[in-house]
Design a protein around this motif. Structure first.
Motif, PDB file in Angstrom:
ATOM      1  N   HIS A   1     -73.359  33.993  85.641  1.00 21.54           N
ATOM      2  CA  HIS A   1     -73.761  35.295  85.087  1.00 21.54           C
ATOM      3  C   HIS A   1     -73.370  35.400  83.611  1.00 21.54           C
ATOM      4  O   HIS A   1     -74.160  35.873  82.779  1.00 21.54           O
ATOM      5  CB  HIS A   1     -73.107  36.424  85.884  1.00 21.54           C
ATOM      6  N   LYS A   2     -72.173  34.937  83.291  1.00 19.15           N
ATOM      7  CA  LYS A   2     -71.677  35.004  81.911  1.00 19.15           C
ATOM      8  C   LYS A   2     -72.532  34.158  80.974  1.00 19.15           C
ATOM      9  O   LYS A   2     -72.920  34.612  79.883  1.00 19.15           O
ATOM     10  CB  LYS A   2     -70.224  34.530  81.876  1.00 19.15           C
TER      11      LYS A   2
ATOM     12  N   TYR B   1     -75.677  32.720  81.521  1.00 17.96           N
ATOM     13  CA  TYR B   1     -77.111  32.979  81.494  1.00 17.96           C
ATOM     14  C   TYR B   1     -77.463  34.395  81.047  1.00 17.96           C
ATOM     15  O   TYR B   1     -78.634  34.698  80.813  1.00 17.96           O
ATOM     16  CB  TYR B   1     -77.722  32.661  82.858  1.00 17.96           C
ATOM     17  N   SER B   2     -76.473  35.250  80.896  1.00 18.62           N
ATOM     18  CA  SER B   2     -76.723  36.593  80.374  1.00 18.62           C
ATOM     19  C   SER B   2     -76.610  36.636  78.857  1.00 18.62           C
ATOM     20  O   SER B   2     -76.946  37.651  78.232  1.00 18.62           O
ATOM     21  CB  SER B   2     -75.728  37.596  80.980  1.00 18.62           C
ATOM     22  N   ASN B   3     -76.150  35.551  78.279  1.00 20.48           N
ATOM     23  CA  ASN B   3     -75.915  35.542  76.821  1.00 20.48           C
ATOM     24  C   ASN B   3     -76.472  34.286  76.168  1.00 20.48           C
ATOM     25  O   ASN B   3     -75.861  33.710  75.265  1.00 20.48           O
ATOM     26  CB  ASN B   3     -74.401  35.636  76.536  1.00 20.48           C
TER      27      ASN B   3
ATOM     28  N   GLU C   1     -89.553  36.080  86.192  1.00 20.30           N
ATOM     29  CA  GLU C   1     -88.113  35.894  86.364  1.00 20.30           C
ATOM     30  C   GLU C   1     -87.816  34.590  87.095  1.00 20.30           C
ATOM     31  O   GLU C   1     -88.462  34.250  88.088  1.00 20.30           O
ATOM     32  CB  GLU C   1     -87.536  37.073  87.146  1.00 20.30           C
TER      33      GLU C   1
ATOM     34  N   LYS D   1     -81.343  32.836  89.091  1.00 19.71           N
ATOM     35  CA  LYS D   1     -80.290  33.188  88.143  1.00 19.71           C
ATOM     36  C   LYS D   1     -79.705  31.981  87.418  1.00 19.71           C
ATOM     37  O   LYS D   1     -79.172  32.109  86.324  1.00 19.71           O
ATOM     38  CB  LYS D   1     -79.172  33.965  88.841  1.00 19.71           C
TER      39      LYS D   1
END
Length: 308
Positions: free
Chosen positions: A42-43, A45-47, A259, A262
């Motif tokens: 999450h960290k 692939y969110s940035n 999409e 994730k």
């Protein structure tokens, strides 16, 4: 064996630790490590930066056209040749069914492994490839079969032979003919969409991009070499060119962003294929319900380049 990019180093370490814990059947450790892995994914692939998205678009494990065709299509038959010169293996064409929906698929295929990459010409079509694509599109039009196209190429092949056989004319002919096909057409950038090589199968009722794909008129390396005479300035070029799905959607140049799982399509090909199937079937239903879809396609094409 999976390939990990530089920014995925910690993900790789955690994944290896989970594999070791599984071999030891240490359920408690697996649970803890899995939570850490989910947080790290999450960290990261969110940035993602634009350059990191470019790296993902070119990832060696990323699904290619044949991966999606094998996952999506049943009762498939491959169509070969342009009836003029030869059969270009950089472009693949298949007739088959997605669920119970008949479909014609045209895809640019890069190939895996040295031998197959050479066979596929690294996903760079010659003019006969684009002429094959047009022939197949006309077959689809004749039998009223919707057309699905997968874009994934660094660009059309720039060799002397390709130019002698009319590379630019073949691409231009596709742009003209695909714009007037009397069937629903859907095109998806699944990896790297480069220059005219991508545009030749990008004229459609719906043009979508996978979440970690890129579409540009020139490679970032080429842009950096031309503007700064320094191909190493690829990161700055990538950011300046606005080649990510978010930038292109904002500019009105694409219709949708599909999409991805994730952790990216390269880690979960089946889920990525499912997302493509859902988008294709939904879009096909919308296009068929629109009596003016040919006029709307024309209006969309004519609106390109307009801005405020």
């Amino acid at each position: 064996m999976s390939t990990y990019l530089e920014f995925e180093t910690k993900i790789k370490t955690l994944q290896e630790s989970i594999t070791t814990a599984q071999l030891k059947n240490d359920i408690h450790a697996i649970e803890i490590l899995q939570k850490d892995l989910d947080k790290e994914i999450h960290k990261v692939y969110s940035n993602l930066s634009d350059y990191q998205k470019l790296q993902l678009a070119r990832h060696p494990d990323r699904p290619y056209a044949m991966d999606y065709i094998n996952l999506l299509l049943k009762d498939s038959v491959e169509i070969h040749g342009d009836r003029h010169f030869s059969d270009d293996n950089a472009i693949v064409c298949y007739l088959g069914k997605i669920d119970n929906q008949k479909v014609m698929i045209i895809g640019e295929e890069k190939g895996r492994g040295t031998k197959n990459k050479i066979y596929r010409n690294f996903g760079m079509p010659n003019p006969e490839g684009y002429r094959k694509a047009l022939r197949v599109a006309k077959i689809a039009e004749k039998f009223n079969i919707p057309l699905l196209m997968f874009i994934d190429t660094p660009g059309a092949y720039p060799g002397v032979g390709a130019e002698e056989r009319g590379q630019s004319e073949a691409i231009a002919k596709n742009l003209q003919e695909f714009s007037t096909l009397r069937i629903p057409t859907i095109s998806i950038v699944i990896g790297e969409g480069g220059s005219g090589g991508a545009l030749a199968i990008a004229v459609a009722d719906r043009l979508a991009m996978m979440e970690y794909s890129v579409l540009s008129v020139i490679s970032p390396e080429g842009c950096a070499a031309i503007l700064w005479n320094d191909a190493s300035k690829i990161e700055g070029a990538t950011q300046s060119m606005k080649i990510t799905p978010e930038d292109l959607k904002e500019a009105g140049l694409i219709d949708a962003i599909i999409e991805e799982p994730k952790i990216g399509a390269h880690r979960d090909k089946e889920m990525a294929a499912q997302k493509i199937k859902e988008y294709f079937l939904t879009s096909l239903k919308e296009i068929r319900s629109d009596k003016d879809y040919l006029q709307n396609r024309y209006n969309k094409i004519m609106s390109y380049g307009s801005f405020q």
